[in-house]
Design a protein around this motif. Structure first.
Motif, mmCIF file in Angstrom:
data_model
loop_
_atom_site.group_PDB
_atom_site.id
_atom_site.type_symbol
_atom_site.label_atom_id
_atom_site.label_comp_id
_atom_site.label_asym_id
_atom_site.label_seq_id
_atom_site.Cartn_x
_atom_site.Cartn_y
_atom_site.Cartn_z
ATOM 1 N N LEU A 126 -7.181 -28.467 37.983
ATOM 2 C CA LEU A 126 -7.510 -28.400 36.560
ATOM 3 C C LEU A 126 -6.533 -27.441 35.881
ATOM 4 C CD1 LEU A 126 -11.425 -28.194 36.735
ATOM 5 C CD2 LEU A 126 -9.993 -30.205 36.556
ATOM 6 N N ARG A 127 -5.553 -28.014 35.096
ATOM 7 C CA ARG A 127 -4.509 -27.195 34.468
ATOM 8 C C ARG A 127 -4.335 -27.481 32.977
ATOM 9 N NH1 ARG A 127 0.762 -26.948 38.420
ATOM 10 N NH2 ARG A 127 -0.169 -25.939 40.210
ATOM 11 N N PRO A 128 -5.239 -27.300 32.149
ATOM 12 C CA PRO A 128 -6.643 -26.967 32.428
ATOM 13 C C PRO A 128 -7.502 -28.213 32.621
ATOM 14 C CG PRO A 128 -6.248 -26.881 30.098
ATOM 15 C CD PRO A 128 -4.944 -27.263 30.721
ATOM 16 N N ALA B 281 -12.848 -33.378 33.097
ATOM 17 C CA ALA B 281 -13.309 -32.008 32.869
ATOM 18 C C ALA B 281 -12.145 -31.120 32.455
ATOM 19 C CB ALA B 281 -13.971 -31.453 34.130
ATOM 20 N N ARG B 282 -12.513 -29.988 31.879
ATOM 21 C CA ARG B 282 -11.509 -29.021 31.427
ATOM 22 C C ARG B 282 -11.944 -27.619 31.830
ATOM 23 N NH1 ARG B 282 -10.802 -25.643 27.050
ATOM 24 N NH2 ARG B 282 -8.634 -25.380 26.321
ATOM 25 N N ALA B 283 -11.021 -26.868 32.474
ATOM 26 C CA ALA B 283 -11.319 -25.491 32.870
ATOM 27 C C ALA B 283 -11.235 -24.590 31.643
ATOM 28 C CB ALA B 283 -10.344 -25.022 33.942
ATOM 29 N N THR B 284 -12.224 -23.783 31.426
ATOM 30 C CA THR B 284 -12.276 -22.953 30.218
ATOM 31 C C THR B 284 -11.652 -21.573 30.401
ATOM 32 O OG1 THR B 284 -14.476 -22.166 30.834
ATOM 33 C CG2 THR B 284 -14.364 -24.105 29.395
ATOM 34 N N PRO C 204 -15.153 -24.988 44.128
ATOM 35 C CA PRO C 204 -16.452 -25.285 43.506
ATOM 36 C C PRO C 204 -16.432 -24.982 42.011
ATOM 37 C CG PRO C 204 -16.565 -23.248 44.776
ATOM 38 C CD PRO C 204 -15.237 -23.852 45.079
ATOM 39 N N ILE C 205 -17.109 -25.816 41.239
ATOM 40 C CA ILE C 205 -17.138 -25.629 39.779
ATOM 41 C C ILE C 205 -18.581 -25.745 39.288
ATOM 42 C CG2 ILE C 205 -14.801 -26.421 39.383
ATOM 43 C CD1 ILE C 205 -17.649 -28.768 38.579
ATOM 44 N N LYS C 206 -18.775 -25.271 38.035
ATOM 45 C CA LYS C 206 -20.083 -25.388 37.398
ATOM 46 C C LYS C 206 -19.867 -25.815 35.943
ATOM 47 C CE LYS C 206 -24.377 -22.912 36.424
ATOM 48 N NZ LYS C 206 -25.133 -21.643 36.600
ATOM 49 N N VAL C 207 -20.645 -26.782 35.500
ATOM 50 C CA VAL C 207 -20.544 -27.280 34.129
ATOM 51 C C VAL C 207 -21.234 -26.294 33.197
ATOM 52 C CG1 VAL C 207 -21.039 -29.186 32.565
ATOM 53 C CG2 VAL C 207 -20.547 -29.659 34.973
ATOM 54 N N VAL D 221 -15.865 -26.732 32.331
ATOM 55 C CA VAL D 221 -16.323 -26.142 33.590
ATOM 56 C C VAL D 221 -15.608 -24.826 33.820
ATOM 57 C CG1 VAL D 221 -16.753 -28.440 34.554
ATOM 58 C CG2 VAL D 221 -14.572 -27.314 34.995
ATOM 59 N N ARG D 222 -16.182 -24.050 34.731
ATOM 60 C CA ARG D 222 -15.514 -22.854 35.214
ATOM 61 C C ARG D 222 -15.738 -22.754 36.718
ATOM 62 N NH1 ARG D 222 -19.486 -18.682 32.367
ATOM 63 N NH2 ARG D 222 -17.932 -19.033 30.748
ATOM 64 N N GLN D 223 -14.920 -21.951 37.377
ATOM 65 C CA GLN D 223 -15.056 -21.811 38.825
ATOM 66 C C GLN D 223 -16.418 -21.217 39.159
ATOM 67 O OE1 GLN D 223 -11.841 -19.648 40.589
ATOM 68 N NE2 GLN D 223 -12.336 -20.274 42.655
#
Length: 468
Positions: free
Chosen positions: A421-423, A436-439, A448-451, A461-463
């Motif tokens: 995810l970049r992002p 998804a997009r990493a915030t 592992p990620i969490k919405v 999502v974030r790690q």
């Protein structure tokens, strides 16, 4: 009738040797005008002019000079060209031969000046006219002194002694650069030396006064002559412009900036086209001059490809990215020096350092400037291009429903990143793949990620770090 033709034939045969002799006695003079600041374009003109003079078998080259100076690196190249040519090279100073112009003039075999002309003031200065540090002055002092020494000495034998005198005193040439040098009766320590035409004659830095080219040629002893003047082509001027070190740095900046903006918004578009155009303008004149070889251009292309591969395909930043940067810098640098393959015997250390600095400064400036411009021109609220950038989102709580809003049910669920995810990228949640997009920061594959939220058809999502 036959007798008449026979007489005419013998008459022509009798005159032909005299006609050929007259042609052979005609001196071919090649005129090379330099009326602007000494720069990359001047150097291109001089090289082309000397090549043309050689093809014409010119008997003498006369530089028609009127300049206030210019870039030392190109003046040094011109003076070296003059000193190393077998054809006699003289100069006619038509008013001014300051700074770099003085260095070029001193390299010539004979110097002629228009009454009221000047020669000297060769101190190295920057773009604002301020004097450069002493290491630059030291190099210029040595160069102009060696140029004067290249014309040798006169030997005068008297009854009591043998007097050896420089044809052009190197100390006088050095005094044109260094104001600290004192020559009694000529210059003190308060100013650099500049000669008028009459003063230059007195101290052997001028061989005669002349009002025009014809006066110069007659003083050289040529009576029957033809003059061929150098006329630059459009290509010569374009080539000179593209060979400017400042422009090369700017082209490197454009290449790096175009690639950066293209990576910000992947897809073949305007930034990539600009980067490709910058690369073509950078390599084309160097390739035509024989400086940039095919393999050096290929190294550059491979380097760019490896950087793109690292960004878009391979997770993290490792061997491909580092190799790409090294190959890109190598390709850009080697294209600027006169190496043959990996043989650097004919490459001066100063040329290599200058090429490397040009590349590094261009790349550093490109990275800094593109990041600055991306913030000021696009992402800023009042940026020039802010109106063409999409900055708003159609949030569900405002009534916008462009896609299936059942994805909002995934808020709070956990999963893994199925791509980097970049992002942006893909995530796997409960056996299903979602955009998804990493915030917070980039997330590597299989982390592992969490919405945490949902907007515009995409999960944010974030790690996810499980607490023990």
């Amino acid at each position: 009738m036959k007798t008449r033709y026979l007489f005419l034939f013998f008459f022509i045969q009798l005159l032909m040797p005299h006609a050929l002799k007259a042609d052979s006695d005609t001196t071919q003079v090649y005129r090379l005008p330099i009326f602007d600041n000494i720069n990359s374009t001047t150097w291109v003109h001089v090289k082309h002019g000397f090549e043309e003079a050689a093809k014409l078998n010119a008997d003498v080259i006369i530089v028609h000079l009127n300049t206030y100076g210019g870039e030392v690196i190109f003046a040094d190249s011109i003076r070296t060209k003059i000193l190393n040519t077998s054809t006699p090279v003289h100069v006619f100073i038509d008013n001014n031969a300051a700074s770099a112009g003085a260095l070029i003039s001193i390299a010539c075999d004979k110097i002629f000046m228009r009454p009221g002309a000047n020669i000297g003031a060769a101190t190295v200065v920057n773009q604002t006219g301020e004097q450069m540090p002493d290491k630059y002055q030291s190099y210029m002092r040595s160069t102009i002194r060696a140029t004067a020494e290249a014309h040798g000495k006169d030997t005068l034998i008297t009854k009591n002694d043998t007097i050896i005198k420089w044809i052009r005193d190197p100390r006088i040439a050095e005094a044109m650069v260094d104001q600290r040098l004192v020559i009694p009766g000529l210059v003190d320590s308060s100013q650099v030396l500049t000669f008028t035409a009459l003063e230059a004659i007195e101290y052997n830095y001028c061989d005669g006064l002349a009002d025009n080219m014809d006066d110069v040629i007659k003083q050289l002893g040529y009576q029957n002559y033809t003059i061929k003047s150098f006329e630059p082509s459009l290509y010569d001027n374009l080539k000179g412009f593209l060979n400017s070190p400042m422009l090369r740095g700017l082209l490197i900046l454009i290449i790096i900036g175009g690639i950066y903006f293209e990576m910000q918004s992947p897809g073949i578009g305007f930034p990539l086209a600009i980067a490709v155009l910058g690369a073509i303008l950078y390599f084309a004149p160097l390739y035509i001059d024989g400086l940039a070889a095919n393999w050096e251009i290929i190294i550059f292309v491979i380097g760019i490809a490896l950087i793109a591969l690292e960004v878009f395909v391979i997770p993290g930043f490792g061997v491909a990215g580092v190799s790409g940067i090294i190959l890109t810098i190598t390709g850009l640098t080697l294209a600027l020096v006169k190496n043959v393959a990996f043989n650097f015997e004919n490459v001066d250390n100063s040329d290599f350092v200058e090429a490397l600095l040009t590349v590094f400064l261009g790349m550093s400036g490109g990275i800094i400037l593109t990041i600055y411009l991306s913030n000021k021109l696009i992402t800023a609220e009042k940026g020039v291009f802010s109106k063409i950038a999409l900055k708003t989102s159609q949030d569900v709580n405002l009534g916008y429903i462009a896609v299936d809003n059942t994805l909002s049910a995934l808020i709070g669920k956990t999963g893994i990143a199925s791509t980097v995810l970049r992002p942006s990228g893909k995530v796997l949640i409960e056996g299903e793949y979602y955009d998804a997009r990493a915030t917070d920061h980039f997330i590597e594959k299989n982390e592992p990620i969490k919405v945490i939220s949902y907007s515009s058809g995409q999960l944010n999502v974030r790690q996810y770090v499980q607490k023990l």
